[in-house]
Design a protein around this motif. Sequence first.
Motif, PDB file in Angstrom:
ATOM      1  N   THR B 248      23.644  -9.707  97.974  1.00  0.00           N
ATOM      2  CA  THR B 248      22.801  -9.136  96.707  1.00  0.00           C
ATOM      3  C   THR B 248      21.368  -9.833  97.047  1.00  0.00           C
ATOM      4  OG1 THR B 248      23.111 -10.991  95.353  1.00  0.00           O
ATOM      5  CG2 THR B 248      24.666  -9.336  95.411  1.00  0.00           C
ATOM      6  N   ASP B 249      20.538  -9.339  96.202  1.00  0.00           N
ATOM      7  CA  ASP B 249      19.150  -9.929  96.467  1.00  0.00           C
ATOM      8  C   ASP B 249      19.083 -11.381  96.077  1.00  0.00           C
ATOM      9  OD1 ASP B 249      19.706  -9.329  93.771  1.00  0.00           O
ATOM     10  OD2 ASP B 249      17.776  -8.136  93.334  1.00  0.00           O
ATOM     11  N   ARG B 250      20.110 -11.637  95.231  1.00  0.00           N
ATOM     12  CA  ARG B 250      19.782 -13.276  94.706  1.00  0.00           C
ATOM     13  C   ARG B 250      20.551 -14.245  95.719  1.00  0.00           C
ATOM     14  NH1 ARG B 250      22.728 -14.172  89.861  1.00  0.00           N
ATOM     15  NH2 ARG B 250      23.750 -12.106  90.477  1.00  0.00           N
ATOM     16  N   GLY B 251      21.344 -13.573  96.586  1.00  0.00           N
ATOM     17  CA  GLY B 251      22.172 -14.399  97.535  1.00  0.00           C
ATOM     18  C   GLY B 251      23.626 -13.658  97.939  1.00  0.00           C
ATOM     19  N   LEU B 252      24.324 -14.522  98.423  1.00  0.00           N
ATOM     20  CA  LEU B 252      25.804 -13.794  98.898  1.00  0.00           C
ATOM     21  C   LEU B 252      26.768 -14.011  97.463  1.00  0.00           C
ATOM     22  CD1 LEU B 252      27.462 -12.804 101.017  1.00  0.00           C
ATOM     23  CD2 LEU B 252      28.183 -15.099 101.526  1.00  0.00           C
ATOM     24  N   ALA B 253      27.135 -12.866  96.742  1.00  0.00           N
ATOM     25  CA  ALA B 253      28.000 -13.058  95.845  1.00  0.00           C
ATOM     26  C   ALA B 253      29.516 -13.173  96.400  1.00  0.00           C
ATOM     27  CB  ALA B 253      27.752 -12.028  94.696  1.00  0.00           C
ATOM     28  N   VAL B 254      30.296 -14.468  96.107  1.00  0.00           N
ATOM     29  CA  VAL B 254      31.377 -14.397  96.554  1.00  0.00           C
ATOM     30  C   VAL B 254      32.327 -15.454  95.490  1.00  0.00           C
ATOM     31  CG1 VAL B 254      30.905 -16.349  97.919  1.00  0.00           C
ATOM     32  CG2 VAL B 254      33.153 -15.203  98.318  1.00  0.00           C
ATOM     33  N   ALA B 255      33.326 -14.873  95.164  1.00  0.00           N
ATOM     34  CA  ALA B 255      34.464 -15.475  94.172  1.00  0.00           C
ATOM     35  C   ALA B 255      33.640 -16.155  92.984  1.00  0.00           C
ATOM     36  CB  ALA B 255      35.091 -16.680  94.987  1.00  0.00           C
ATOM     37  N   GLY B 256      33.073 -15.280  92.497  1.00  0.00           N
ATOM     38  CA  GLY B 256      32.416 -15.672  91.074  1.00  0.00           C
ATOM     39  C   GLY B 256      31.146 -16.635  91.339  1.00  0.00           C
ATOM     40  N   ALA B 257      30.692 -16.660  92.428  1.00  0.00           N
ATOM     41  CA  ALA B 257      29.445 -17.600  92.761  1.00  0.00           C
ATOM     42  C   ALA B 257      28.563 -17.066  93.624  1.00  0.00           C
ATOM     43  CB  ALA B 257      29.967 -19.142  93.255  1.00  0.00           C
ATOM     44  N   ILE B 258      27.517 -17.485  93.622  1.00  0.00           N
ATOM     45  CA  ILE B 258      26.289 -16.870  94.439  1.00  0.00           C
ATOM     46  C   ILE B 258      25.906 -18.175  95.489  1.00  0.00           C
ATOM     47  CG2 ILE B 258      23.916 -16.382  94.510  1.00  0.00           C
ATOM     48  CD1 ILE B 258      25.592 -14.223  92.968  1.00  0.00           C
ATOM     49  N   LEU B 259      25.964 -17.867  96.918  1.00  0.00           N
ATOM     50  CA  LEU B 259      25.727 -18.868  97.861  1.00  0.00           C
ATOM     51  C   LEU B 259      24.264 -18.382  98.345  1.00  0.00           C
ATOM     52  CD1 LEU B 259      29.036 -19.096  99.365  1.00  0.00           C
ATOM     53  CD2 LEU B 259      28.073 -20.600  97.805  1.00  0.00           C
ATOM     54  N   PRO B 266      21.325  -5.567 104.483  1.00  0.00           N
ATOM     55  CA  PRO B 266      20.767  -4.925 103.302  1.00  0.00           C
ATOM     56  C   PRO B 266      21.658  -5.159 102.160  1.00  0.00           C
ATOM     57  CG  PRO B 266      21.580  -3.514 104.666  1.00  0.00           C
ATOM     58  CD  PRO B 266      21.544  -4.764 105.283  1.00  0.00           C
ATOM     59  N   ASP B 267      21.151  -5.187 100.734  1.00  0.00           N
ATOM     60  CA  ASP B 267      21.674  -5.387  99.750  1.00  0.00           C
ATOM     61  C   ASP B 267      22.881  -4.461  99.508  1.00  0.00           C
ATOM     62  OD1 ASP B 267      19.697  -7.412  99.206  1.00  0.00           O
ATOM     63  OD2 ASP B 267      18.667  -6.517  97.570  1.00  0.00           O
ATOM     64  N   ASN B 268      23.944  -5.027  98.694  1.00  0.00           N
ATOM     65  CA  ASN B 268      25.174  -4.388  98.221  1.00  0.00           C
ATOM     66  C   ASN B 268      26.055  -4.012  99.707  1.00  0.00           C
ATOM     67  OD1 ASN B 268      24.261  -4.410  95.621  1.00  0.00           O
ATOM     68  ND2 ASN B 268      23.212  -2.706  95.918  1.00  0.00           N
ATOM     69  N   THR B 269      25.707  -4.857 100.523  1.00  0.00           N
ATOM     70  CA  THR B 269      26.930  -4.623 101.750  1.00  0.00           C
ATOM     71  C   THR B 269      28.090  -5.534 101.338  1.00  0.00           C
ATOM     72  OG1 THR B 269      24.719  -4.732 103.177  1.00  0.00           O
ATOM     73  CG2 THR B 269      26.859  -4.712 104.203  1.00  0.00           C
ATOM     74  N   MET B 270      29.242  -4.877 101.470  1.00  0.00           N
ATOM     75  CA  MET B 270      30.435  -5.405 101.187  1.00  0.00           C
ATOM     76  C   MET B 270      30.902  -6.120 102.353  1.00  0.00           C
ATOM     77  SD  MET B 270      31.313  -4.204  98.238  1.00  0.00           S
ATOM     78  CE  MET B 270      33.126  -4.379  97.885  1.00  0.00           C
ATOM     79  N   VAL B 271      31.057  -7.360 102.355  1.00  0.00           N
ATOM     80  CA  VAL B 271      31.392  -8.130 103.668  1.00  0.00           C
ATOM     81  C   VAL B 271      32.837  -9.098 103.231  1.00  0.00           C
ATOM     82  CG1 VAL B 271      29.237  -8.356 104.664  1.00  0.00           C
ATOM     83  CG2 VAL B 271      30.096  -9.977 102.879  1.00  0.00           C
ATOM     84  N   THR B 272      33.303  -9.577 104.433  1.00  0.00           N
ATOM     85  CA  THR B 272      34.510 -10.609 104.064  1.00  0.00           C
ATOM     86  C   THR B 272      33.557 -11.944 104.619  1.00  0.00           C
ATOM     87  OG1 THR B 272      36.143  -8.966 104.824  1.00  0.00           O
ATOM     88  CG2 THR B 272      36.724 -11.318 104.941  1.00  0.00           C
ATOM     89  N   VAL B 273      33.839 -12.888 103.743  1.00  0.00           N
ATOM     90  CA  VAL B 273      33.179 -14.041 103.833  1.00  0.00           C
ATOM     91  C   VAL B 273      34.368 -15.144 104.516  1.00  0.00           C
ATOM     92  CG1 VAL B 273      31.848 -16.135 102.870  1.00  0.00           C
ATOM     93  CG2 VAL B 273      31.576 -13.626 101.901  1.00  0.00           C
ATOM     94  N   GLY B 274      33.938 -15.748 105.432  1.00  0.00           N
ATOM     95  CA  GLY B 274      34.784 -16.573 106.365  1.00  0.00           C
ATOM     96  C   GLY B 274      34.253 -18.087 106.249  1.00  0.00           C
TER      97      GLY B 274
END
Lengths: 273, 353
Positions: B248-259, B266-274
Amino acid sequence: MTTTLVLRRIGYSAFFAVILAFFAIPMLWLASAPFDSRPGLGLRWPDWTLDNVAATFDHPYALTSLVNSLVLCGLAMVVTTVLAACAAYALSRVRIPGRDVLLYVLLLLSSVVTGTAAMVPIFVMMYQLGLINSQYGTALVIAGGMLPAAIFILKDFVDAVPRSYEESARVFGASPRQILLHVVLPIARPGIATIVVWSFVQAWGNFLLPFLLLRDITSQPAAVLMRTLYDEGGSANLTVIPVFSLLYSIPVVVLYLFVSRRYGFRFHGGIKS
Amino acid sequence: MAQIKTAGLSTVYPNGVRAVDALDLEIADGEFFALLGPSGCGKTTLLRTIAGLEQASEGTVTIGDKDMTATDPGRRKVAMVFQDYALFPHMTVAENIAYPLKVRRHPKPRQREVAERTAASLSLGGLLERRPGQLSGGQQQRVALARAVAVDADVLLLDEPLSNLDARLRLEARTFLKRLQKELGITTVFVTHDQAEALALADRIAVMESGRIRQLGTPREVFGRPADTFVANFIGSTPMNLLDGTVTDRGLAVAGAILPSPTDLPDNTMVTVGVRPEYLALEPGGQGITGTVSTVENLGVSSLVTLECPDGSLLGLTVREQHEPAIGSEVTAAPDPGRVLLYDKESGALLSS
């Protein structure tokens, strides 16, 4: 409590004594009757003599028949062991569809092929091949009957030799011949020893086949000759039969002891890992 | 000594399974190389194809400078240790070790001499007259190694060399194996399904799956930057956290948090965070993923703590002993800088950052 226990012990002992006697008495007869001056069918302490032995050695066919037996059984044993070893190795290592079915069908048919039911066709076939009265022909028929069971038993032994043994030898540069001589044969040796003794004993005791296929008394083996040992009156010739029986039993025992001592029936198998 | 090269190598079994699939691989001279993968991934088949025990269906195997694709196993100058060691049970230890020389028809005294020398260097001195059945698992393994190194082979191939040992012995044998390989300096390829073994022993690791190499690299590379989610899952004694995330434009949204976003995707790309549990730390009040402690597993010097995040996903992190949070408490875990990896949601491939 003690009385019932004692009674039970006595009962058991008596029961096993009877069973033991049932098997031991013929053996004792075999040991004593040949050297008894008046051998009978009963068991008694002999008055020692070697007359029976001399009489047996003088019998026109007794010793020849034992030699015939050795030739016949030796041939059947060699053919069975060599062919069964090759077949067992191939069947164990090569995957062909329907392999197990083939083995079971062979095993099933083998009891038919050399069984009583097939005697007439076998006789006719051997007659047309001109192999009546031939030790070689008879040995082949006996071996043919034993092969399926021998292959079946040996295949189990070869199956237990891990493939990695052969592959390991191959990587070290061993030729197929070296692999066979250094690895497969030594490990399958107890199995081969088993087949050697088993096939020899089977052939040694075989009566029907040699009786039908060897019509000439000079070529008959001991198992067949035994039946002709009667005197003129038609009663059993008890001077010759005991000694002949004793001689007849020796080769089998000697072979067993030799193979057991020299090669052993124990099996190395794979190393537990 | 020699390098190994495979080009377009495929091994296809009669039932149509492509156990090794168009493989290009170069193993350097003197390298300790691991083929790692789950069972059925083709690693053993590849090893056996290098040894010549399996016929290559396509492509070539080069050992040294010679094309060995069609050469007999016995002429490739390779030595191999099998998983079950394949020691000959009817031969003594000395005869087993000297067997490669016996095959080459070396004279008996020379066979004996080599057996004694090799056995001594692998601390098998007093066991020469024993039969393999009388040896312990570790001794059998060393006899198999001794037999492999008794001849001067160019290449040493090891098929799961440690898997038949019990856990304690395996560690000792591992150290021993690594030292032996360094001393001999022989090109060594070994197959294993145990990622810890591969990380500990190898100079380079090839992680395989269904006949193909998923990642090739040093243990550090493979552990630190797995090339895809398969490798990420496979490597590491505690599995890597793989969570769904969005850029997202604020950072990486994962598990209810922003990292902080490690990427300029680009924004709104769905990724797997490892991120590995070892690279996460408890950060009271800091920026990180917040969750409730659900389980704590003791790993000895550390503990594996599992957090349940607000969106239901589970996050593992390792915590030093005596620092474990209480079960049920709410804590925040922050990843070490630069340790967050992003994978493509569809292909599972690592997105470079």
